[in-house]
Design an enzyme around this catalytic site. Structure first.
Site, PDB file in Angstrom:
ATOM      1  N   LEU A 115       0.661  -1.319   0.054  1.00 18.98           N
ATOM      2  CA  LEU A 115       0.015   0.129  -0.035  1.00 18.98           C
ATOM      3  C   LEU A 115       1.007   1.172  -0.030  1.00 18.98           C
ATOM      4  O   LEU A 115       1.904   1.087   0.334  1.00 18.98           O
ATOM      5  CB  LEU A 115      -0.814   0.104   1.106  1.00 18.98           C
ATOM      6  CG  LEU A 115      -1.830  -0.875   1.602  1.00 18.98           C
ATOM      7  CD1 LEU A 115      -2.596  -1.028   2.586  1.00 18.98           C
ATOM      8  CD2 LEU A 115      -3.112  -0.924   0.395  1.00 18.98           C
ATOM      9  N   SER A 116       0.268   2.293  -0.248  1.00 13.36           N
ATOM     10  CA  SER A 116       1.118   3.592  -0.377  1.00 13.36           C
ATOM     11  C   SER A 116       1.362   3.814   1.021  1.00 13.36           C
ATOM     12  O   SER A 116       0.362   3.525   2.104  1.00 13.36           O
ATOM     13  CB  SER A 116       0.004   4.631  -0.703  1.00 13.36           C
ATOM     14  OG  SER A 116       0.552   6.060  -0.690  1.00 13.36           O
ATOM     15  N   ALA A 117       2.477   4.203   1.249  1.00 11.65           N
ATOM     16  CA  ALA A 117       2.709   4.481   2.754  1.00 11.65           C
ATOM     17  C   ALA A 117       2.962   3.348   3.583  1.00 11.65           C
ATOM     18  O   ALA A 117       3.266   3.361   4.961  1.00 11.65           O
ATOM     19  CB  ALA A 117       1.930   5.475   3.768  1.00 11.65           C
ATOM     20  N   SER A 118       3.122   2.048   3.098  1.00 14.56           N
ATOM     21  CA  SER A 118       3.524   0.969   3.851  1.00 14.56           C
ATOM     22  C   SER A 118       5.096   0.842   4.011  1.00 14.56           C
ATOM     23  O   SER A 118       5.607   0.406   4.995  1.00 14.56           O
ATOM     24  CB  SER A 118       3.145  -0.442   2.950  1.00 14.56           C
ATOM     25  OG  SER A 118       3.969  -0.060   1.613  1.00 14.56           O
ATOM     26  N   GLY A 119       5.738   1.658   3.670  1.00 11.23           N
ATOM     27  CA  GLY A 119       7.174   1.838   3.517  1.00 11.23           C
ATOM     28  C   GLY A 119       8.269   1.409   2.644  1.00 11.23           C
ATOM     29  O   GLY A 119       9.375   1.452   2.772  1.00 11.23           O
ATOM     30  N   LYS A 120       7.581   1.183   1.323  1.00  9.36           N
ATOM     31  CA  LYS A 120       8.454   0.728   0.344  1.00  9.36           C
ATOM     32  C   LYS A 120       9.642   1.634   0.054  1.00  9.36           C
ATOM     33  O   LYS A 120      10.798   1.152   0.085  1.00  9.36           O
ATOM     34  CB  LYS A 120       7.629   0.480  -1.125  1.00  9.36           C
ATOM     35  CG  LYS A 120       6.366  -0.521  -0.611  1.00  9.36           C
ATOM     36  CD  LYS A 120       5.662  -0.416  -2.224  1.00  9.36           C
ATOM     37  CE  LYS A 120       4.911   1.106  -2.441  1.00  9.36           C
ATOM     38  NZ  LYS A 120       4.046   1.354  -1.671  1.00  9.36           N
ATOM     39  N   SER A 121       9.501   3.011  -0.189  1.00 12.87           N
ATOM     40  CA  SER A 121      10.399   3.746  -0.687  1.00 12.87           C
ATOM     41  C   SER A 121      11.239   3.905   0.535  1.00 12.87           C
ATOM     42  O   SER A 121      12.569   4.237   0.292  1.00 12.87           O
ATOM     43  CB  SER A 121      10.094   5.017  -1.074  1.00 12.87           C
ATOM     44  OG  SER A 121       9.055   5.237  -1.926  1.00 12.87           O
TER      45      SER A 121
ATOM     46  N   SER B 145      10.219  -0.038  -6.476  1.00 13.22           N
ATOM     47  CA  SER B 145       9.295   0.193  -5.219  1.00 13.22           C
ATOM     48  C   SER B 145       8.063   0.879  -5.809  1.00 13.22           C
ATOM     49  O   SER B 145       8.036   2.144  -6.102  1.00 13.22           O
ATOM     50  CB  SER B 145       9.812   1.158  -4.162  1.00 13.22           C
ATOM     51  OG  SER B 145      10.414   2.176  -4.431  1.00 13.22           O
TER      52      SER B 145
HETATM   53  N1  LIG Z   1       9.094   0.045  10.049  1.00 10.76           N
HETATM   54  C1  LIG Z   1       8.952   1.048   8.977  1.00 10.76           C
HETATM   55  N2  LIG Z   1       9.205   0.542   7.828  1.00 10.76           N
HETATM   56  C2  LIG Z   1       9.090   1.766   6.811  1.00 10.76           C
HETATM   57  N3  LIG Z   1       8.635   2.836   7.066  1.00 10.76           N
HETATM   58  C3  LIG Z   1       8.032   3.190   8.157  1.00 10.76           C
HETATM   59  C4  LIG Z   1       8.442   2.406   9.461  1.00 10.76           C
HETATM   60  N4  LIG Z   1       7.842   2.951  10.588  1.00 10.76           N
HETATM   61  C5  LIG Z   1       7.575   4.269  10.053  1.00 10.76           C
HETATM   62  N5  LIG Z   1       7.500   4.344   8.782  1.00 10.76           N
HETATM   63  C6  LIG Z   1       7.216   5.448   8.023  1.00 10.76           C
HETATM   64  O1  LIG Z   1       6.249   5.149   6.966  1.00 10.76           O
HETATM   65  C7  LIG Z   1       6.535   6.111   5.818  1.00 10.76           C
HETATM   66  C8  LIG Z   1       6.131   5.340   4.886  1.00 10.76           C
HETATM   67  O2  LIG Z   1       6.214   5.962   3.589  1.00 10.76           O
HETATM   68  P1  LIG Z   1       7.124   5.646   2.247  1.00 10.76           P
HETATM   69  O3  LIG Z   1       7.121   6.928   1.512  1.00 10.76           O
HETATM   70  O4  LIG Z   1       8.227   4.937   2.283  1.00 10.76           O
HETATM   71  O5  LIG Z   1       5.947   4.794   1.562  1.00 10.76           O
HETATM   72  P2  LIG Z   1       5.539   3.906   0.183  1.00 10.76           P
HETATM   73  O6  LIG Z   1       5.316   2.720   0.556  1.00 10.76           O
HETATM   74  O7  LIG Z   1       6.841   4.159  -0.891  1.00 10.76           O
HETATM   75  O8  LIG Z   1       4.381   4.734  -0.405  1.00 10.76           O
HETATM   76  P3  LIG Z   1       4.014   5.246  -1.938  1.00 10.76           P
HETATM   77  O9  LIG Z   1       3.356   4.078  -2.356  1.00 10.76           O
HETATM   78  O10 LIG Z   1       2.963   6.319  -1.706  1.00 10.76           O
HETATM   79  O11 LIG Z   1       5.209   5.789  -2.594  1.00 10.76           O
HETATM   80  C9  LIG Z   1       7.342   7.061   6.081  1.00 10.76           C
HETATM   81  O12 LIG Z   1       7.164   8.136   6.724  1.00 10.76           O
HETATM   82  C10 LIG Z   1       8.164   6.173   7.026  1.00 10.76           C
HETATM   83  O13 LIG Z   1       9.229   7.040   7.767  1.00 10.76           O
HETATM   84 MG   LIG Z   2       7.274   5.230  -2.385  1.00 11.82          MG
END
Ligand SMILES: Nc1ncnc2c1ncn2[C@@H]1O[C@H](COP(=O)(O)OP(=O)(O)OP(=O)(O)O)[C@@H](O)[C@H]1O
Ligand SMILES: [Mg+2]
Length: 201
Positions: A32-38, A102
């Protein structure tokens, strides 16, 4: 469609690896978005570089600034987005780079196509499911996207108004609400070392 084209062969992947001293592969992050991939992908890329492994990250938003700037978020455009990323990642892996993608990549069919593309050329493909409950992702919301989606400002937002099809056979299932970023990086690195996919210095 181009028809008058012929593949021009070069070094075999094994020959190339003997020069570069590393094997290429694709690490395909989905979630999901904001799951932490990036966040995890960036930390992993840096960790591998510090350990002497050439690694490069292809990231959702970044790729949409350039290569895929002609694509939106309809299902058709998301399919094409993933198709192109899979092809590009495969090229990086073929050049013996550890390529980390990602992208939300919400459709199982698209991820399976990316996998098949690698399988048919014998390039390792490791799917990493960055898994958090939607409530956790929504509470994090670093880009304010869930807020906008709830307000009806983003159509077809994964998890809210568009589906996310969770992986059924991901090589790595990372519970990113239970592990820290560092623990996630360690878990993935351990997997790669154990499978003989990377050699750390
Ligand atoms: N254990 C963890 N692993 C990864 N991210 C975490 C964790 N705990 C907190 N976070 C926070 O969660 C957020 C994840 O955002 P990130 O941009 O990495 O998500 P994403 O999956 O890449 O989303 P998108 O698909 O929108 O690009 C960041 O603000 C990060 O600091
Ligand atoms: Mg991302």
């Amino acid at each position: 469609m181009a028809t008058n084209i012929t593949w021009h062969p070069s070094l075999s992947r094994e020959e190339r690896s003997s020069f570069t001293k590393q094997k290429g592969l694709t690490l395909w992050f989905t979630g999901l978005s904001a799951s932490g991939k990036s966040t995890i992908a960036t930390a992993l890329e840096q960790h591998l570089l510090h350990k002497g492994v050439t690694s490069y990250r292809l990231d959702g938003d970044n790729v949409r600034f350039g290569l895929n700037k002609d694509l939106g978020f309809s299902e058709k455009d998301r399919n094409e987005n993933i198709r192109r990323i899979a092809e590009v990642s495969k090229l990086f892996a073929d050049a013996s780079v550890v390529s980390i993608t990602s992208f939300i990549s919400p459709y199982r069919k698209d991820r399976d196509s990316a996998r098949e593309l690698h399988d048919k050329d014998g390039i390792p493909f490791v799917e990493v499911y960055v898994d958090v409950p939607i409530e956790v992702a929504e509470a994090r919301d670093p880009k304010g996207l869930y807020k906008k989606a709830r307000a009806g400002l983003i159509p077809e937002f994964t998890g809210i108004s568009a589906p996310y099809e969770a992986p059924e056979k991901a090589e790595i299932h990372l519970h990113a609400d239970k592990f820290s970023v560092e623990e996630g990086v360690q878990l993935i690195t351990d997997y790669l070392v154990e499978k003989g996919l990377v050699t750390l210095q």
